[in-house]
Design a protein around this motif. Structure first.
Motif, PDB file in Angstrom:
ATOM      1  N   UNK A 221     -34.801  95.469 -47.290  1.00 45.40           N
ATOM      2  CA  UNK A 221     -33.929  95.005 -46.213  1.00 45.40           C
ATOM      3  C   UNK A 221     -33.377  93.618 -46.508  1.00 45.40           C
ATOM      4  N   UNK A 222     -34.245  92.750 -47.026  1.00 45.00           N
ATOM      5  CA  UNK A 222     -33.771  91.409 -47.365  1.00 45.00           C
ATOM      6  C   UNK A 222     -32.720  91.452 -48.454  1.00 45.00           C
ATOM      7  N   UNK A 223     -32.893  92.364 -49.419  1.00 41.84           N
ATOM      8  CA  UNK A 223     -31.905  92.479 -50.494  1.00 41.84           C
ATOM      9  C   UNK A 223     -30.562  92.952 -49.944  1.00 41.84           C
ATOM     10  N   UNK A 228     -24.938  91.754 -47.833  1.00 48.90           N
ATOM     11  CA  UNK A 228     -23.955  91.660 -46.752  1.00 48.90           C
ATOM     12  C   UNK A 228     -23.496  90.217 -46.579  1.00 48.90           C
ATOM     13  N   UNK A 229     -24.467  89.286 -46.622  1.00 50.97           N
ATOM     14  CA  UNK A 229     -24.099  87.877 -46.483  1.00 50.97           C
ATOM     15  C   UNK A 229     -23.150  87.459 -47.586  1.00 50.97           C
ATOM     16  N   UNK A 230     -23.488  87.818 -48.814  1.00 54.47           N
ATOM     17  CA  UNK A 230     -22.639  87.433 -49.950  1.00 54.47           C
ATOM     18  C   UNK A 230     -21.275  88.100 -49.841  1.00 54.47           C
ATOM     19  N   UNK A 231     -21.270  89.410 -49.466  1.00 51.30           N
ATOM     20  CA  UNK A 231     -20.012  90.146 -49.393  1.00 51.30           C
ATOM     21  C   UNK A 231     -19.092  89.569 -48.319  1.00 51.30           C
ATOM     22  N   UNK A 232     -19.641  89.310 -47.136  1.00 43.09           N
ATOM     23  CA  UNK A 232     -18.810  88.755 -46.058  1.00 43.09           C
ATOM     24  C   UNK A 232     -18.316  87.354 -46.423  1.00 43.09           C
ATOM     25  N   UNK A 233     -19.156  86.585 -47.076  1.00 43.43           N
ATOM     26  CA  UNK A 233     -18.722  85.258 -47.482  1.00 43.43           C
ATOM     27  C   UNK A 233     -17.623  85.314 -48.511  1.00 43.43           C
ATOM     28  N   UNK A 234     -17.744  86.260 -49.458  1.00 45.14           N
ATOM     29  CA  UNK A 234     -16.705  86.395 -50.484  1.00 45.14           C
ATOM     30  C   UNK A 234     -15.388  86.814 -49.849  1.00 45.14           C
ATOM     31  N   UNK A 245     -15.531  84.657 -41.391  1.00 46.03           N
ATOM     32  CA  UNK A 245     -16.839  84.045 -41.599  1.00 46.03           C
ATOM     33  C   UNK A 245     -17.563  83.816 -40.281  1.00 46.03           C
ATOM     34  N   UNK A 246     -16.819  83.396 -39.268  1.00 43.20           N
ATOM     35  CA  UNK A 246     -17.438  83.166 -37.949  1.00 43.20           C
ATOM     36  C   UNK A 246     -17.968  84.467 -37.354  1.00 43.20           C
ATOM     37  N   UNK A 247     -17.177  85.541 -37.424  1.00 42.71           N
ATOM     38  CA  UNK A 247     -17.631  86.815 -36.887  1.00 42.71           C
ATOM     39  C   UNK A 247     -18.851  87.329 -37.636  1.00 42.71           C
ATOM     40  N   UNK A 248     -18.788  87.241 -38.945  1.00 35.73           N
ATOM     41  CA  UNK A 248     -19.931  87.710 -39.717  1.00 35.73           C
ATOM     42  C   UNK A 248     -21.184  86.905 -39.448  1.00 35.73           C
ATOM     43  N   UNK A 249     -21.044  85.600 -39.387  1.00 36.64           N
ATOM     44  CA  UNK A 249     -22.218  84.763 -39.136  1.00 36.64           C
ATOM     45  C   UNK A 249     -22.753  84.966 -37.730  1.00 36.64           C
ATOM     46  N   UNK A 282     -23.201  78.319 -49.123  1.00 34.66           N
ATOM     47  CA  UNK A 282     -22.291  78.705 -50.199  1.00 34.66           C
ATOM     48  C   UNK A 282     -20.838  78.588 -49.784  1.00 34.66           C
ATOM     49  N   UNK A 283     -20.528  78.989 -48.548  1.00 36.06           N
ATOM     50  CA  UNK A 283     -19.147  78.856 -48.074  1.00 36.06           C
ATOM     51  C   UNK A 283     -18.772  77.385 -47.942  1.00 36.06           C
ATOM     52  N   UNK A 284     -19.708  76.558 -47.466  1.00 36.61           N
ATOM     53  CA  UNK A 284     -19.428  75.130 -47.321  1.00 36.61           C
ATOM     54  C   UNK A 284     -19.129  74.480 -48.666  1.00 36.61           C
ATOM     55  N   UNK A 285     -19.609  75.075 -49.745  1.00 38.15           N
ATOM     56  CA  UNK A 285     -19.323  74.523 -51.075  1.00 38.15           C
ATOM     57  C   UNK A 285     -17.848  74.665 -51.431  1.00 38.15           C
ATOM     58  N   UNK A 286     -17.205  75.755 -50.906  1.00 33.89           N
ATOM     59  CA  UNK A 286     -15.819  76.015 -51.239  1.00 33.89           C
ATOM     60  C   UNK A 286     -14.854  75.694 -50.096  1.00 33.89           C
ATOM     61  N   UNK A 287     -15.292  75.787 -48.868  1.00 34.08           N
ATOM     62  CA  UNK A 287     -14.416  75.599 -47.727  1.00 34.08           C
ATOM     63  C   UNK A 287     -15.051  74.630 -46.730  1.00 34.08           C
ATOM     64  N   UNK A 288     -14.207  73.835 -46.099  1.00 30.59           N
ATOM     65  CA  UNK A 288     -14.697  72.894 -45.071  1.00 30.59           C
ATOM     66  C   UNK A 288     -14.445  73.492 -43.687  1.00 30.59           C
TER      67      UNK A 288
END
Length: 884
Positions: A221-223, A228-234, A245-249, A282-288
C-alpha cells in the motif's frame, strides 16, 4: 499571517488550559507567538517598502519609454500548432504609462485594515466558486465524498465482493485521470479538476484496501501511495497546475480522516503523511506554490495534534518523535526553497516560517511533558536547527549572478534574519526550563546585551527591542529568586547581579558605539542603559557584602575602579569616565555603613589600598576630565577621607577612654584638622592644586559640625578621668576649636569661590558673635554642674539661683562688650544688639531673679547688672548714624 498567528496564540492558550497538556512550560507559547508576530510585522514592513521602491522604479522606466510606445505586433502565423501546456501563473504584463488626467476625482475614504482583509477573504472565496467552472468544482467535491461513503457502505453491508469493489474504485480513479489528461488542451480548467478527483479516488482506494479490507500488505500500500503521490506531482508540475496539486494533496490528507475507525496504527498514519509531504517537498523544489505548502503544513500538524490530544500515551514516544522531527525538517526545507525562488518582490512565507516552530514546539512539549529536562533539550534542538541552517542560508544568498542573485539574496537574507531570531528565542526559552532563576537571569542578561549589539550593528529595531525585553526578563527572574524583606545574596546571585550590570553597561556601550543606527527616540538610551547597568553592578555588591564583609566590598569597589580606569584609558566611552569620576561617591555608603569602625575586618588594609588606588586614578586621569568633573571627583574623595577618619577617631577614642565625651571631642577635632588642612593646603597635590574642590568637600564637614555643636551642648561633657576645668575641658576646647575652624574655612571658601555665589564670610561676624555667646553659656552651665553640684538638665539649671545670677552677669558682660565694640567702631548694629541683650537682662531680673530676692545670688545679680549698666552708660554712648 498576523491573523494566523493570533489564531495560533488562542490555540496555545487553549492547549495550556487543556487537561491533556499538563506541562506548565506550554505557557511560553503565547509569548513565542507574540515575538513571532512582531517579527512578521517587521518583515511585512520591509516587504511593503521594497514594493514601493520597485513601483517607483517601474514608473520612472515607463515615463522614460512613453515617447517610444508602439502598437503591439501581430501574432505569428506558426503559433498554436504544438501541444497545449496549461499555466496558472499570470504572464508578466508591461507597465503602460497612463496619461495624467486633468482633474482627479476626490479619493474615497480609505477602508480600515480589518474591512479590507474581510473583503479580500470574501472575494477569494467567491472567485474560487464563481471562477472557471463552479459546477465541476462542486461536482468533484461531492463525487469525492460519495465514493468515500460508497466504499464504507459497501464494506459494512457486503453488497459486492471485496475484490470487485476495490477494482471498481481504482478503475474510477484511473478513468478520471485519463479523461482529464485527454481534455487538457480543449478545456484545461475542467481537465485539471477531473484529474484532481481521480487522484483523490486512488488515494481512498489504496488506503481502504490496506486498512479495512486487508487486500494489500502495508508495504504494498505504501508503494502504491508513493506512486500516486509521485504521479500526481508530476502531472501538476508538467502542466504547471497548482490546482491539481491542491486537489491531489487535499484528497490524500483527508483520506485517512474519512476512513478512520480509531483502531489503526499511528505509525502507518504518520508514514503515509511522510510520503505525502515528500511529494509536497518535491513539488516545492520546482514550483513556488505557497497554498500547497500551507495545505500540507496545516493538515500534517493539525491532524497530528488531533491524534495526540486523543490517543497519545508516553509509550508512543519512540514511534512518534521521529515523525515530528521529520515533518519539521521537511517544512523547514520548504520555507527555504520558497525564499530561494527569484521574484520581483522578494518575501518570506511568513505563515510557514513562524507558524512551523509554534506548531512543532507545541506538539513537542506535549510529547515530553513527563520527561525531565525534555523542554530544555527540545528548545536547544530547535535552536540548533535554526542556527545551523543560518550558515547555509547565508551561503545561498551570496551565490547567483546578476539581477536574479539580487532578488534571491534579498529573500534569503530575510529568511536568515528570521532564523537567527528564532534560534535566539529558543535558546532563551531553554534557559528557564533547564536552570534556576539565578542562572536564567545571568544568561538572559548577557544574551540581551548581545541582541542589542547585533540589532545596532544590523540596524534592526526588532532585535534591539528583543534584547531590552530579555534584560528586563532577567531582572524579573533575579527578583523572583530573592526572598525576605532584607535579602542577603549568595554567590550565585552575586554573579547574576553582576551579569545584569555588565549586560546593561555593554548595551550602553553598543548604543554609544553605533550612533548612526540609533533612532531619534533612542538618543537617551546610552545614558539609561548605563545607569541601569551601574545600579545593578553596585547594588549587587552592596547587597552581597555590606556591612558584614566590608573588606571584600572594598576590594570589589577597588577592582571596579580599576576596570573603569582601564576602559577610560583605552576608549572614549562616556559611561566609563562617569563611573571612574563617581568611584569615591559610590564608596561613601560603604564608609558610612561599615560594621563598628573602618579598620575592623581587615579594613586597616583594605581602605588604605582603596584610597591609594583612588588617588592614583585621579592623578592619572585628571588631564582627561573637564575642570568641573575633576573638581567634583576630588570633592567626593575628600568627603570619603573625612568620613573614614572621623569614624575611626571616634571609635578609637571611645575604646581607649570608655567615655562618650572624649569620643565626641575626638570626632570634632578630626573634622577641625581636615578643615584646616583644606584651608592651609600643605600638599601641592591634591590639596594645593584642587583647593577649591576640597574646600567644597569641607562644606559637608562644616554642616556636620554645625549640627554636632548643639547636640553635644546638651551633654555635660564629662572629662573623666580628668577633673573638669572650665574652658580647658576637652569638650569646651573642642567646641571652641570648631567655631574657629568654621570661621577659617568660611574665609577661605569665600576667597576661592568654592561655593559659587554663596558667600559665607558675610555672615561670619554674626555667626562668631552668636557662637561665642552660646559657647560661653554652655561653659557656664557645665561649670555650675561640675562645681556647683547642679544636675545638668534644663529644668534643674533653670531652678538654680546660682545659674540664674551667673547668666545675668554673663549676659551683661556680653552686652557691655557688644556696646563697647559698637561705640569704638561706630557700628550701630553691634551697639543695638548689646542694648537689646541688656534689655533682656533687665526683663529677666524683674521676671525671674526677683523671685529669690532674699538670696545672696539674687543680690549679686542685681548689684552686678546695675554696676555694669552704669559703666555702659558712661563708656558706651549710642554711636551716631553714618554720615553724622
Amino acid at each position: 499571517m498576523r491573523i494566523f498567528l493570533v489564531i495560533l496564540t488562542f490555540i496555545a492558550l487553549a492547549g495550556a488550559a487543556d487537561t491533556f497538556w499538563r506541562s506548565p512550560v506550554i505557557l511560553v507559547l503565547p509569548v513565542l507567538c507574540a515575538v513571532c508576530l512582531a517579527l512578521v510585522l517587521r518583515i511585512s514592513s520591509l516587504e511593503r517598502r521594497l514594493r514601493e521602491l520597485e513601483g517607483r522604479a517601474a514608473a520612472e522606466r515607463a515615463g522614460a519609454a512613453r515617447a517610444d510606445v508602439r502598437a503591439c505586433a501581430a501574432p505569428t502565423a506558426d503559433g498554436g500548432a504544438g501541444d497545449f501546456t496549461f499555466s496558472e501563473e499570470a504572464p508578466a504584463r508591461p507597465v503602460a504609462a497612463r496619461p495624467a488626467p486633468a482633474e482627479r476625482p476626490a479619493p474615497k475614504a480609505a477602508l480600515s485594515v480589518f474591512e479590507a482583509r474581510v473583503r479580500e477573504g470574501v472575494r477569494a472565496v467567491w472567485d474560487w466558486f464563481a471562477g472557471g467552472n463552479p459546477v465541476v468544482k462542486v461536482g468533484i467535491v461531492v463525487l469525492f465524498f460519495g465514493v468515500s461513503f460508497l466504499l464504507k457502505y459497501a464494506a459494512d453491508h457486503s453488497l459486492v465482493s471485496l475484490e470487485l469493489r476495490m477494482a471498481g474504485a481504482g478503475l474510477l480513479g484511473v478513468a478520471l485521470l485519463v479523461l482529464g489528461w485527454r481534455l487538457r488542451r480543449g478545456k484545461p480548467v475542467y481537465a485539471l479538476l477531473v484529474q484532481g478527483g481521480g487522484v483523490g479516488v486512488l488515494y481512498l482506494t489504496i488506503f481502504a484496501a490496506a486498512r479495512y479490507v486487508g487486500m494489500l500488505p502495508p508495504v504494498g500500500a505504501l508503494a502504491l501511495m508513493t506512486g500516486v503521490v509521485v504521479f500526481s506531482g508530476v502531472l501538476a508540475v508538467v502542466q504547471n497546475a497548482m490546482s491539481l496539486a491542491l486537489f491531489g494533496a487535499a484528497g490524500g490528507f483527508l483520506a485517512p480522516v474519512l476512513l478512520s475507525t480509531g483502531q489503526g496504527s499511528h505509525v502507518h498514519l504518520f508514514a503515509y503523511y511522510a510520503l505525502l509531504n515528500t511529494g509536497v517537498l518535491g513539488i516545492a523544489w520546482r514550483r513556488t506554490w505557497r497554498p500547497l505548502n500551507l495545505l500540507g503544513f496545516a493538515c500534517t500538524f493539525g491532524i497530528g495534534a488531533a491524534w495526540g490530544a486523543r490517543y497519545y500515551a508516553p509509550q508512543y514516544f519512540a514511534t512518534t518523535e521521529p515523525f515530528l522531527i521529520l515533518f519539521f525538517v521537511m517544512y523547514g526545507v520548504v520555507s527555504i526553497l520558497f525564499a530561494r525562488t527569484p521574484r520581483e518582490n522578494p518575501r518570506l512565507d511568513s505563515a510557514l516560517v513562524f507558524g512551523l516552530p509554534l506548531a512543532a514546539f507545541a506538539l513537542q512539549m506535549g510529547l515530553v511533558r513527563d520527561t525531565d529536562m525534555g523542554g530544555a533539550f527540545s528548545c536547544l534542538g530547535l535552536a540548533l536547527w535554526y542556527l545551523l541552517t543560518l550558515g547555509g542560508i547565508r551561503r545561498l544568498s551570496a551565490g547567483g549572478d546578476g539581477a536574479e542573485a539580487g532578488t534571491t539574496g534579498t529573500g534569503l537574507r530575510l529568511l536568515g534574519e528570521a532564523h537567527l531570531a528564532l534560534g535566539v528565542i529558543f535558546v532563551s526559552l531553554a534557559v528557564p526550563m533547564a536552570l534556576d532563576a539565578t542562572w536564567t537571569a545571568s544568561t538572559w542578561a548577557l544574551e540581551g546585551a548581545g541582541m542589542v549589539w547585533l540589532g545596532l550593528r544590523q540596524k534592526r529595531l526588532v532585535t534591539r527591542v528583543f534584547g531590552v525585553l530579555l534584560q528586563l526578563g532577567a531582572a524579573a527572574a533575579f527578583a523572583a529568586g530573592m526572598s525576605g524583606v532584607e535579602p542577603v545574596l549568595d554567590d550565585g546571585q552575586l554573579l547574576a547581579g553582576l551579569f545584569l550590570g555588565a549586560g546593561g553597561l555593554a548595551s550602553s556601550w553598543a548604543w554609544w558605539a553605533f550612533p548612526a543606527a540609533r533612532l531619534r527616540q533612542e538618543e537617551f538610551m546610552p545614558a539609561v542603559a548605563g545607569f541601569w547597568g551601574a545600579a545593578w553592578w553596585y547594588g549587587t555588591l552592596y547587597l552581597r557584602f555590606s556591612p558584614h564583609d566590608g573588606s571584600a566590598l572594598v576590594a570589589a569597589l577597588t577592582a571596579s575602579l580599576g576596570v573603569w580606569f582601564l576602559l577610560q584609558r583605552r576608549t572614549a566611552w562616556p559611561a566609563a569616565r562617569h563611573l571612574a569620576q563617581a568611584s569615591a561617591a559610590l564608596a561613601l555608603p560603604a564608609a558610612l555603613n561599615w560594621d563598628s569602625h573602618p579598620s575592623v575586618n581587615h579594613g586597616w588594609l583594605a581602605w588604605p589600598l582603596a584610597l591609594a588606588a583612588l588617588f592614583a586614578a585621579l592623578r592619572a586621569l585628571e588631564n582627561q576630565w573637564t575642570p568641573r568633573a575633576r573638581g567634583w571627583a576630588h570633592s567626593a574623595a575628600g568627603l570619603l577621607v573625612a568620613v573614614l577618619a572621623g569614624r575611626e577617631a571616634h571609635w578609637q577614642a571611645f575604646r581607649l577612654l570608655q567615655t562618650g565625651s572624649w569620643a565626641d571631642a575626638a570626632l570634632a577635632v578630626t573634622g577641625v584638622l581636615l578643615l584646616l588642612a583644606a584651608v592651609s593646603a600643605p600638599l601641592d597635590w591634591p590639596l594645593g592644586r584642587h583647593r577649591a574642590a576640597y574646600l567644597r568637600a569641607g562644606a559637608a564637614s562644616a554642616v556636620f559640625l554645625c549640627l554636632w555643636w548643639p547636640a553635644v551642648s546638651l551633654s555635660a561633657g564629662d572629662p573623666y578621668p580628668l577633673p573638669y576645668i572650665p574652658v580647658l575641658s576637652p569638650m569646651d576646647l573642642a567646641q571652641a576649636l570648631v567655631l574657629a575652624a568654621l570661621a577659617a574655612w568660611a574665609r577661605a571658601a569665600d576667597r576661592e569661590k568654592a561655593l559659587g555665589a554663596f558667600c559665607p564670610e558675610r555672615r561670619l561676624p554674626a555667626f562668631l558673635a552668636a557662637g561665642g555667646f552660646a559657647w560661653a553659656n554652655v561653659v557656664l552651665a557645665r561649670s555650675v554642674h561640675f562645681l556647683g553640684g547642679v544636675p545638668y538638665s534644663v529644668e534643674a539649671l533653670y531652678r538654680s539661683a546660682v545659674m540664674q545670677a551667673s547668666c545675668s552677669v554673663l549676659w551683661s558682660v556680653a552686652a557691655l562688650a557688644a556696646m563697647l565694640l559698637g561705640w569704638r567702631r561706630a557700628n550701630r548694629r553691634a551697639w543695638l544688639a548689646g542694648a537689646g541683650l541688656l534689655t533682656v537682662v533687665v526683663i529677666k531680673l524683674f521676671s525671674v531673679d526677683l523671685d529669690g530676692i532674699g538670696t545672696v545670688a539674687r543680690i549679686v545679680s542685681f548689684l552686678g547688672v546695675g554696676l555694669l549698666m552704669l559703666v555702659m552708660g558712661y563708656f558706651c554712648p549710642l554711636p551716631p548714624k553714618e554720615g553724622k
